[in-house]
Scaffold this motif. Structure first.
Motif, PDB file in Angstrom:
ATOM      1  N   PHE A  38       0.860  -1.192   0.000  1.00  0.00           N
ATOM      2  CA  PHE A  38       0.000   0.000   0.000  1.00  0.00           C
ATOM      3  C   PHE A  38       0.891   1.234   0.000  1.00  0.00           C
ATOM      4  CE2 PHE A  38      -2.701  -3.116   2.308  1.00  0.00           C
ATOM      5  CZ  PHE A  38      -3.793  -3.088   1.470  1.00  0.00           C
ATOM      6  N   VAL A  40       0.884   4.919   1.232  1.00  0.00           N
ATOM      7  CA  VAL A  40       0.141   5.817   2.108  1.00  0.00           C
ATOM      8  C   VAL A  40       0.794   7.183   2.035  1.00  0.00           C
ATOM      9  CG1 VAL A  40      -0.717   6.152   4.456  1.00  0.00           C
ATOM     10  CG2 VAL A  40      -0.154   3.851   3.649  1.00  0.00           C
ATOM     11  N   VAL A  73       3.624   0.529   2.692  1.00  0.00           N
ATOM     12  CA  VAL A  73       3.347  -0.505   3.684  1.00  0.00           C
ATOM     13  C   VAL A  73       3.301  -1.838   2.943  1.00  0.00           C
ATOM     14  CG1 VAL A  73       1.734  -1.364   5.431  1.00  0.00           C
ATOM     15  CG2 VAL A  73       1.954   1.095   5.050  1.00  0.00           C
ATOM     16  N   ALA A  75       2.200  -5.032   3.077  1.00  0.00           N
ATOM     17  CA  ALA A  75       1.275  -5.826   3.900  1.00  0.00           C
ATOM     18  C   ALA A  75       1.404  -7.328   3.643  1.00  0.00           C
ATOM     19  CB  ALA A  75      -0.161  -5.367   3.634  1.00  0.00           C
ATOM     20  N   ILE A  94      -1.071 -12.128  14.408  1.00  0.00           N
ATOM     21  CA  ILE A  94      -1.399 -11.028  15.320  1.00  0.00           C
ATOM     22  C   ILE A  94      -1.948  -9.835  14.523  1.00  0.00           C
ATOM     23  CG2 ILE A  94       0.247 -11.713  17.103  1.00  0.00           C
ATOM     24  CD1 ILE A  94       2.170  -9.600  15.963  1.00  0.00           C
ATOM     25  N   ASN A  95      -2.391  -8.799  15.235  1.00  0.00           N
ATOM     26  CA  ASN A  95      -2.943  -7.608  14.572  1.00  0.00           C
ATOM     27  C   ASN A  95      -1.953  -7.015  13.574  1.00  0.00           C
ATOM     28  OD1 ASN A  95      -5.410  -7.511  15.883  1.00  0.00           O
ATOM     29  ND2 ASN A  95      -4.550  -6.426  17.627  1.00  0.00           N
ATOM     30  N   GLY A  96      -2.456  -6.676  12.401  1.00  0.00           N
ATOM     31  CA  GLY A  96      -1.624  -6.004  11.406  1.00  0.00           C
ATOM     32  C   GLY A  96      -0.660  -6.922  10.684  1.00  0.00           C
ATOM     33  N   SER A  97      -0.822  -8.230  10.835  1.00  0.00           N
ATOM     34  CA  SER A  97       0.148  -9.149  10.210  1.00  0.00           C
ATOM     35  C   SER A  97      -0.126  -9.351   8.710  1.00  0.00           C
ATOM     36  CB  SER A  97       0.154 -10.492  10.943  1.00  0.00           C
ATOM     37  OG  SER A  97      -1.152 -10.995  11.049  1.00  0.00           O
ATOM     38  N   GLY A  98      -1.304  -8.958   8.246  1.00  0.00           N
ATOM     39  CA  GLY A  98      -1.579  -9.051   6.802  1.00  0.00           C
ATOM     40  C   GLY A  98      -2.659 -10.046   6.428  1.00  0.00           C
ATOM     41  N   LYS A  99      -3.392 -10.573   7.431  1.00  0.00           N
ATOM     42  CA  LYS A  99      -4.405 -11.608   7.171  1.00  0.00           C
ATOM     43  C   LYS A  99      -5.508 -11.118   6.232  1.00  0.00           C
ATOM     44  CE  LYS A  99      -5.450 -11.789  11.544  1.00  0.00           C
ATOM     45  NZ  LYS A  99      -4.533 -10.822  12.150  1.00  0.00           N
ATOM     46  N   SER A 100      -6.114  -9.973   6.611  1.00  0.00           N
ATOM     47  CA  SER A 100      -7.242  -9.473   5.805  1.00  0.00           C
ATOM     48  C   SER A 100      -6.783  -9.076   4.418  1.00  0.00           C
ATOM     49  CB  SER A 100      -7.886  -8.261   6.470  1.00  0.00           C
ATOM     50  OG  SER A 100      -8.325  -8.615   7.736  1.00  0.00           O
ATOM     51  N   THR A 101      -5.592  -8.486   4.333  1.00  0.00           N
ATOM     52  CA  THR A 101      -5.076  -8.086   3.019  1.00  0.00           C
ATOM     53  C   THR A 101      -4.887  -9.326   2.151  1.00  0.00           C
ATOM     54  OG1 THR A 101      -3.949  -6.239   4.083  1.00  0.00           O
ATOM     55  CG2 THR A 101      -3.257  -6.791   1.851  1.00  0.00           C
ATOM     56  N   HIS A 237      -9.491 -14.080  14.861  1.00  0.00           N
ATOM     57  CA  HIS A 237      -8.615 -13.943  16.019  1.00  0.00           C
ATOM     58  C   HIS A 237      -8.916 -15.030  17.027  1.00  0.00           C
ATOM     59  CE1 HIS A 237      -6.516 -10.228  15.173  1.00  0.00           C
ATOM     60  NE2 HIS A 237      -7.631  -9.797  14.616  1.00  0.00           N
TER      61      HIS A 237
HETATM   62  N1  LIG Z   1      -5.910   0.252   2.700  1.00  0.00           N
HETATM   63  C1  LIG Z   1      -4.757   0.279   3.353  1.00  0.00           C
HETATM   64  N2  LIG Z   1      -3.904   1.301   3.190  1.00  0.00           N
HETATM   65  C2  LIG Z   1      -2.723   1.334   3.830  1.00  0.00           C
HETATM   66  N3  LIG Z   1      -2.274   0.386   4.688  1.00  0.00           N
HETATM   67  C3  LIG Z   1      -3.084  -0.655   4.891  1.00  0.00           C
HETATM   68  C4  LIG Z   1      -4.360  -0.769   4.244  1.00  0.00           C
HETATM   69  N4  LIG Z   1      -4.951  -1.933   4.649  1.00  0.00           N
HETATM   70  C5  LIG Z   1      -4.089  -2.516   5.494  1.00  0.00           C
HETATM   71  N5  LIG Z   1      -2.970  -1.750   5.651  1.00  0.00           N
HETATM   72  C6  LIG Z   1      -1.788  -2.063   6.462  1.00  0.00           C
HETATM   73  O1  LIG Z   1      -1.332  -3.343   6.055  1.00  0.00           O
HETATM   74  C7  LIG Z   1      -0.904  -4.087   7.191  1.00  0.00           C
HETATM   75  C8  LIG Z   1      -1.700  -5.394   7.267  1.00  0.00           C
HETATM   76  O2  LIG Z   1      -3.050  -5.078   7.564  1.00  0.00           O
HETATM   77  P1  LIG Z   1      -4.200  -6.188   7.626  1.00  0.00           P
HETATM   78  O3  LIG Z   1      -5.486  -5.506   7.903  1.00  0.00           O
HETATM   79  O4  LIG Z   1      -4.110  -7.046   6.434  1.00  0.00           O
HETATM   80  O5  LIG Z   1      -3.730  -7.032   8.885  1.00  0.00           O
HETATM   81  P2  LIG Z   1      -4.578  -8.057   9.764  1.00  0.00           P
HETATM   82  O6  LIG Z   1      -3.631  -9.146  10.120  1.00  0.00           O
HETATM   83  O7  LIG Z   1      -5.821  -8.443   9.065  1.00  0.00           O
HETATM   84  O8  LIG Z   1      -4.877  -7.141  11.024  1.00  0.00           O
HETATM   85  P3  LIG Z   1      -6.038  -7.269  12.147  1.00  0.00           P
HETATM   86  O9  LIG Z   1      -5.856  -8.591  12.797  1.00  0.00           O
HETATM   87  O10 LIG Z   1      -5.712  -6.143  13.073  1.00  0.00           O
HETATM   88  O11 LIG Z   1      -7.357  -7.115  11.461  1.00  0.00           O
HETATM   89  C9  LIG Z   1      -1.083  -3.183   8.400  1.00  0.00           C
HETATM   90  O12 LIG Z   1       0.149  -2.546   8.649  1.00  0.00           O
HETATM   91  C10 LIG Z   1      -2.125  -2.180   7.935  1.00  0.00           C
HETATM   92  O13 LIG Z   1      -1.935  -0.958   8.605  1.00  0.00           O
END
Ligand SMILES: Nc1ncnc2c1ncn2[C@@H]1O[C@H](COP(=O)(O)OP(=O)(O)OP(=O)(O)O)[C@@H](O)[C@H]1O
Length: 281
Positions: A38, A40, A73, A75, A94-101, A237
């Motif tokens: 990403f 930003v 970023v 991800a 864990i949070n922010g590890s990239g799962k949703s992406t 989670h």
């Molecule tokens: N649209 C976006 N623009 C910029 N950075 C993003 C965007 N979406 C996610 N990120 C960044 O990418 C990284 C991975 O985010 P992601 O949401 O995939 O993690 P996650 O493991 O699903 O987190 P969580 O468990 O907190 O939901 C994080 O650093 C997040 O800040």
């Protein structure tokens, strides 16, 4: 970019994948060296001299005395794996590890910066969430989500009562979705996204928000998808949810796939890691 799968996969590459109680079919999805970055901007102010070169960065840096930084970023960093029909695959981290992406990139909702996602047959990867609109009622969103899943208007109407029953939100379906609690919205999204029994069902956290009855209904729906040789991806989670539903788990950390294997093994390792991390605090 989600592309058609047009090559054979060596079965040896898939060894070690747990079959669970449903027998596994042929590979249906290959994720090949997937990267998502990403860009930003405007996050913080830095001096002009620190701004990256390139016309976009230069454009962003115009201003008095400083510049908006263009920050990258990363991800998802080079994730590869293959999924087969009938698998239910959990994604933990864990949070922010990239799962949703990762999930959204697999669904074709985010274009990969590098690498590719190959899907066999008709790509039935759909992120209902992407098309739903908070200002519209649940009822309208059921229609929009259903159409996005490839159902006809008549099919959505026919399934409407089932979808609402499944979600358990009752008459709130006639209120704008933005008035829902996050649990209600998640349950409705799950009810819509699983209404068509897709080839590949993707679930992001929806199950963790429901009560025991909803979780049971969700599990049955997931089993139904798997029985029809579909594949389920679940980001959660709740390790207990992942353990009870998934046959295979991908553990993502800082955008990388650090473990991929049978649910019990990966969940045990992840729990140990999470415990150690908690103790460090
Ligand atoms: N649209 C976006 N623009 C910029 N950075 C993003 C965007 N979406 C996610 N990120 C960044 O990418 C990284 C991975 O985010 P992601 O949401 O995939 O993690 P996650 O493991 O699903 O987190 P969580 O468990 O907190 O939901 C994080 O650093 C997040 O800040």
């Amino acid at each position: 970019m989600t592309e058609e799968l047009d090559f054979e996969i060596d079965p040896e590459d898939l060894e070690g994948i747990s079959a669970g109680k449903t027998s596994l079919g042929a590979p249906c999805l290959v994720v090949d060296d997937l990267h998502v970055t990403f860009r930003v901007f405007g996050a913080k102010r830095i001096r002009n001299s620190q701004v990256k070169s390139g016309w976009f960065a230069k454009f962003m840096s115009r201003g008095v005395g400083g510049a908006s930084a263009v920050r990258e970023v990363r991800a998802v960093k080079g994730i590869s794996f293959a999924a087969r029909h009938g698998e239910s695959i959990g994604i933990v981290g864990i949070n922010g590890s990239g799962k949703s992406t990762l999930l959204r990139a697999i669904a074709g909702l985010i274009p990969p910066t590098k690498g590719a996602v190959y899907v066999s047959g008709e790509p039935a990867l759909l992120g209902v969430q992407a098309v739903l609109m908070g200002s519209l009622t649940g009822e309208r969103n059921v229609m929009i989500g259903g159409l996005a899943l490839g159902l006809s208007e008549a099919e959505v109407k026919e399934r409407f009562d089932d979808i609402v029953d499944f979600s358990g939100i009752g008459d709130s379906v006639y209120l704008p979705m933005k008035t829902y609690s996050s649990g209600m919205a998640a349950r409705l999204r799950f009810a819509i996204s699983s209404a068509a029994i897709p080839d590949i069902l993707m679930i992001d956290e929806a199950l963790a928000t429901g009560d025991a009855t909803f979780r049971k209904k969700s599990k049955n729906r997931i089993d139904e998808v798997r029985d029809k040789a579909g594949t389920v991806f679940l980001v959660s989670h709740s390790i207990a949810t992942v353990e009870s539903i998934c046959t295979r788990v991908l553990w993502v950390h800082e955008g990388e796939l650090i473990m991929d294997g049978p649910s019990e093994e990966v969940c045990a390792a992840y729990k140990q890691f999470a415990r150690a991390k908690r103790l460090q605090r």
